[in-house]
Design an enzyme around this catalytic site. Structure first.
Site, short mmCIF file in Angstrom:
data_model
loop_
_atom_site.label_atom_id
_atom_site.label_comp_id
_atom_site.label_asym_id
_atom_site.label_seq_id
_atom_site.Cartn_x
_atom_site.Cartn_y
_atom_site.Cartn_z
N LYS A 279 0.84 -1.06 -0.08
CA LYS A 279 -0.21 -0.07 -0.20
C LYS A 279 0.79 1.13 0.11
O LYS A 279 1.76 1.23 0.70
CB LYS A 279 -1.01 0.23 1.45
N GLU A 358 -20.54 -4.78 9.11
CA GLU A 358 -21.40 -3.80 10.11
C GLU A 358 -22.40 -4.69 10.83
O GLU A 358 -22.66 -4.26 11.85
CB GLU A 358 -21.90 -2.75 9.10
N ARG A 386 -25.99 -1.01 6.20
CA ARG A 386 -25.85 -2.36 6.00
C ARG A 386 -26.28 -3.36 7.32
O ARG A 386 -26.95 -4.30 7.06
CB ARG A 386 -24.25 -2.70 6.17
#
Ligand SMILES: Cc1ncc(C[n+]2csc(CCOP(=O)(O)OP(=O)(O)O)c2C)c(N)n1
Length: 631
Positions: A279, A358, A386
């Site tokens: 990353k 979630e 969600r």
């Protein structure tokens, strides 16, 4: 190089040296643009070579490349004809920060929320097969997004169907923060194994020079088998019905092209290609601090030293955690956004990052609440969507004392349609047992959080994405009676009932109206549920015009609850105006631009209130700059 790329077709004839030069230019373009516009930096720098390889091996748009979340699609945008508009990224009217079907035929599926790519890709695969067509479908998903339940539901189904689907697992070991969970640990071992493989390769060169019977040689063979058993994650994917290929160096274009071409030409069942990337690759500040550079703010931001609502939330949690040992905090992969590091540092065992999960976060909190704990679920408004059923079925139906600290409520700005927090008041106020509150400023946020923790009830406290108003924070926390609003200003011509972040601009609007001779009462409603029925009934018995203001869709919002109350109270002679978001998705742009567009700033509120007044007031209409205009 980049100037010559208008579509993926322009990549096909390039040499490896040219592609490497292109990778450098792409990184440069992304760094210079994103540090100005704001956006997802580190994730995009990590997929430069992967995106090039994908577009060389596959033929977009006939082959479908689906980016999970879509936050890492900037390289893809630059290679698919959107270079000229790239500087408009996340600006009003400009390019979206995510993939978007309206934006390009190269974006076969829009996203913004995580973990949808494998389901969407599988849907396309089945549609392709049913239609007798023959294109490739590739889902690119990070090691963070793949941990979500929805990804596993899709993998499970894909393995069952057995159709030709390609999943690229872009494994950089990071979600926004380091990826959590058992799968992350397993993948971590594989990345470690890559280094071990290098050591092993070197060792092997020496060992193979030895005669086969040598002890050292036999030992090395045993070690190799052990390495495989220990580190390769093959079984989990194979058991799910996928062919596993990897790990591959995601910064080596050649290697990736070789593997992806093989998969393209020979795979006949679901295949998972495991690509390992870094990353922030190529930009050392981002490589060394990928968490900070996951998303960067647009130039010229800054709060002038005023703490954000998220920071005040975290400070309050820290205070409350010290006093209340039963308090625990749950975050679905957003400890950074929710500023939870200060709480985690002092109470590492009472802060739970559950991954991009979630639904699990809410039911996990419900479980803890059954055992006497007071869980606070720290979550963004848009992502809480969600977990709608979990809030109803697992928390509210059982009346469990779970606190929802809902960040990014209302207009969030440049992340756009997928991230606006403009539905929560509607989807929460319809749920029995749930208290729904929104503070007018950061000081009230701390009192409402305290109230929620003390309440023993399911309660949501919703606050905006921004710095606070700069008001002093009270040293003592106090409970606010549930459902009690407050009158901030008195006036007999109109009553403006405002919720949360709409209170401050409503007060400002009232001053503008006063300058034109209209006196407004301004109420800080504080609670969208229960409403302060006695206050609203009292006001509506005296004031003929009632205006509600909220940063939420009008359908089912705070205003609609007030309308219902007025109707039930028989206030038919009251003129009512609801100010909020119409029945549409709010696009990207700065919060200021969007608030102005929807008439939710002081100017817009004042203008809409004026429309309620008879002809005698018509000449008082305000100009866009806030000054009175003669009719
Ligand atoms: C449902 C949902 N929850 C949370 C987020 C916030 N979010 C955006 S990107 C991201 C991390 C994704 O990690 P990963 O898939 O590994 O991609 P990377 O950025 O590391 O490339 C998170 C948590 C989201 N977009 N959607």
């Amino acid at each position: 190089m980049l100037d010559k790329i208008d579509s993926p077709a322009d990549l096909k004839g390039l040499s490896l040296a040219a592609l490497e030069e292109l990778a450098t230019e792409l990184r440069h373009e992304i760094i210079t643009t994103v540090t100005t516009t704001g956006g997802h930096l580190a994730s995009n720098l990590g997929v430069v070579e992967l995106t090039i390889a994908l577009h060389r091996v596959f033929n977009s748009p006939s082959d479908k490349i689906i980016w999970d979340v879509g936050h890492q699609s900037y390289v893809h945008k630059l290679l698919t004809g959107r270079r000229k508009e790239f500087g408009s990224l996340r600006q009003y009217g400009g390019l979206s920060g995510f993939t978007c079907r309206d934006e390009s035929e190269h974006d076969p599926f829009g996203a913004g929320h995580a973990s949808t790519s494998i389901s969407a890709a599988l849907g396309m695969v089945i549609a392709r097969d049913l239609a007798g067509e023959d294109y490739h479908v590739v889902a690119v998903i990070g090691d963070g997004a793949i941990t979500a339940g929805m990804s596993f539901e899709a993998l499970n189904h894909a393995g069952h169907l057995g159709s030709r689907l390609i999943v690229i697992l872009n494994d950089n070991g990071m979600s926004i923060s380091p990826t959590v969970g058992a799968l992350a640990k397993l993948l971590g071992r594989v990345r470690l194994d890559q280094n071990l493989l290098k050591v092993k390769k070197r060792g092997k060169r020496i060992v193979t020079a030895l005669p086969k019977g040598e002890i050292l040689w036999r030992l090395s063979q045993k070690l190799e088998d052990r390495f495989k058993e220990l580190f390769m994650p093959t079984p989990i994917w194979e058991e799910l019905g996928f062919t596993y290929i990897g790990p591959i160096d995601g910064h080596n274009i050649n290697d990736m092209e070789t593997v992806l071409s093989q998969v393209r030409d020979s795979a006949s069942k679901p295949t998972l290609v495991h690509v390992v990337t870094t990353k922030g690759k190529g930009y050392s500040p981002a490589e060394s601090n990928a968490v900070y550079f996951h998303g960067v703010a647009a130039k010229g931001g800054g709060n002038g030293g005023i703490p954000t609502y998220s920071e005040v939330f975290a400070q309050t949690m820290l205070r409350l955690a010290r006093e209340e040992p039963r308090l625990v905090v749950v975050t679905p992969a957003m400890p950074e956004g929710n500023c939870l590091s200060i709480v985690e540092a002092e109470f590492p065992k009472r802060v739970f990052d559950v991954g991009i999960c979630e639904q699990h976060a809410v039911t996990f909190a419900a479980g803890m609440a059954t055992q006497g704990f007071i869980p606070v679920v720290a979550i963004y408004s848009t992502f809480l969507q969600r977990a709608f059923d979990q809030i109803i079925h697992d928390v509210c139906l059982q009346d469990l004392p779970v606190v929802f600290a809902i960040d990014r409520g209302g207009i969030v700005g440049d992340d756009g349609k997928t991230h606006q927090g403009t539905f929560d008041i509607s989807y929460l106020t319809l749920i029995p047992n749930l208290v729904v509150a929104a503070p007018k400023d950061e000081n009230e946020l701390q009192h409402l959080l305290y109230t929620a923790v003390k309440s023993g009830r399911p309660m949501a406290v919703r606050y905006p994405r921004s710095a606070g108003l700069g008001v002093p924070l009270d040293a003592e926390l106090r409970e606010i009676p549930l459902g009690e609003g407050e009158v901030l200003r008195y006036g007999e011509d109109v009553a403006i009932l405002a919720l949360g972040s709409s209170v401050a601009p409503s007060l400002e609007a009232a001053s503008k109206l006063a300058a034109k001779g209209i006196e407004a009462t301004v109420v800080n409603a504080r609670f969208a549920k229960p409403l302060d029925a006695s206050l609203i009934n009292d006001l509506s018995s005296r004031i003929r015009r009632i205006v509600t203001v909220e940063e939420n869709v009008l359908n089912g919002g705070f205003g609609s609850s007030v309308n219902k109350l007025l109707q039930e109270s028989g206030r038919c002679n009251v003129q009512v105006k609801n100010i909020g978001i119409p029945d549409e998705f709010v696009e990207h742009g700065s919060q200021a631009v969007l608030r102005s567009k929807y008439g939710l700033d002081a100017e817009g509120i004042a203008r809409q209130v004026l429309k309620l007044f008879p002809d005698s007031f018509k000449d008082l209409s305000l100009g866009v700059d806030g000054k009175a205009k003669a009719a």
